[in-house]
Design an enzyme around this catalytic site. Structure first.
Site, short mmCIF file in Angstrom:
data_model
loop_
_atom_site.label_atom_id
_atom_site.label_comp_id
_atom_site.label_asym_id
_atom_site.label_seq_id
_atom_site.Cartn_x
_atom_site.Cartn_y
_atom_site.Cartn_z
N HIS A 23 10.43 4.26 -3.48
CA HIS A 23 9.85 3.81 -2.22
C HIS A 23 9.58 2.30 -2.24
O HIS A 23 9.89 1.59 -1.30
CB HIS A 23 8.56 4.59 -1.97
CG HIS A 23 7.63 4.61 -3.16
ND1 HIS A 23 8.04 4.98 -4.41
CD2 HIS A 23 6.31 4.27 -3.30
CE1 HIS A 23 7.03 4.89 -5.26
NE2 HIS A 23 5.97 4.45 -4.62
N ASP A 63 0.88 -1.16 0.00
CA ASP A 63 0.00 0.00 0.00
C ASP A 63 0.92 1.21 0.00
O ASP A 63 1.90 1.27 0.75
CB ASP A 63 -0.96 0.02 1.19
CG ASP A 63 -2.16 0.91 0.88
OD1 ASP A 63 -2.94 0.55 -0.03
OD2 ASP A 63 -2.31 1.98 1.50
#
Ligand code: ITT
Length: 216
Positions: free
Chosen positions: A199, A87
């Site tokens: 990320h 997520d």
């Protein structure tokens, strides 16, 4: 073995069957990035969408970790396999961290990437460059076959531009200028370069390190 070293087999010892992992997502770009980032392991990633019956659970969590857990548990229960979920989202300082966990739904529940990007540009208006700092954040949850979990996180710092640039990637990539690649947006980076600084790439390397530390 370091996550970047060659030779593969980092996740299993020689002779063992590869670990089959369901990627709990409906986002094909994520699956491709995850496969590429962990190509040096012997893990086999199967997209939930390709197995059929992916329930696309509602993301009711208030944090990336809660939402990643919801998706990973849904996949591991549905398919009876280890499951990995990402997520992720964009946190813009001048917008008090928005859109955050609402990144995929920033311009509405069925919003396209282009609509989300347009809303972001509108929200920032003529905010000067020095106040356009932002970061992508990814939280990965791996649910193993025995129900135990491993959680890892990665961030990528940068700023938001004033117009979309580049054709690679997805989401907010055309508006995001990573600090690590001056002069290029995230959407101007081929996948291998994106994974090296992103990320998600960082979270996946951290996950691999955590598993390796316990001998998996
Ligand atoms: P799944 O929930 O099915 O995995 P999703 O795309 O809805 O797919 P998220 O709920 O994690 O995934 O929302 C992530 C959103 O954050 C994504 O839709 C983009 O808008 C943004 N985002 C995350 N990672 C990104 C990246 O690497 N590049 C650009 N935008 C990204």
């Amino acid at each position: 073995m370091s996550p970047n070293s060659e030779g593969g087999g980092g996740a299993t010892t020689a002779g063992q069957a590869p670990m089959r992992v369901v990627v709990a997502t409906g986002n094909r770009h994520k699956v491709e990035e995850i496969r590429a980032a962990l190509a040096f392991t012997s893990w086999e990633f199967v997209a939930a969408a390709d197995l059929g019956g992916w329930p696309e659970p509602e993301e009711t969590g208030e944090t990336f970790e809660e939402n990643a857990r919801i998706k990973a548990l849904a996949a591991s229960e549905t398919y009876g396999l280890p499951a990995l979920a990402d997520d992720s989202g964009l946190e813009v300082d001048a917008l008090d961290g928005e859109p955050g966990v609402y990144s995929s739904r920033y311009a509405g529940s069925c919003a396209t990437d282009a609509e989300n990007n347009a809303r972001l540009l509108l929200a920032l208006g003529d905010t000067p460059r020095v106040r356009r700092e932002a970061r992508f954040r990814s939280v990965i949850v791996l649910v193993r076959e025995d129900g135990s979990e491993v959680v890892a996180e990665g961030v990528c710092e940068g700023h938001i531009g004033t117009e979309p640039r580049g054709e690679h990637g997805f989401g907010y990539d055309p508006l995001f200028w990573p600090d690590a690649t001056p002069g290029r947006t995230m959407a101007e980076l081929p996948m291998a370069e994106k994974n090296a600084i992103s990320h998600r790439g960082a979270a996946l390397r951290a996950l691999h390190d955590l598993l390796e530390a316990v001998g998996e």
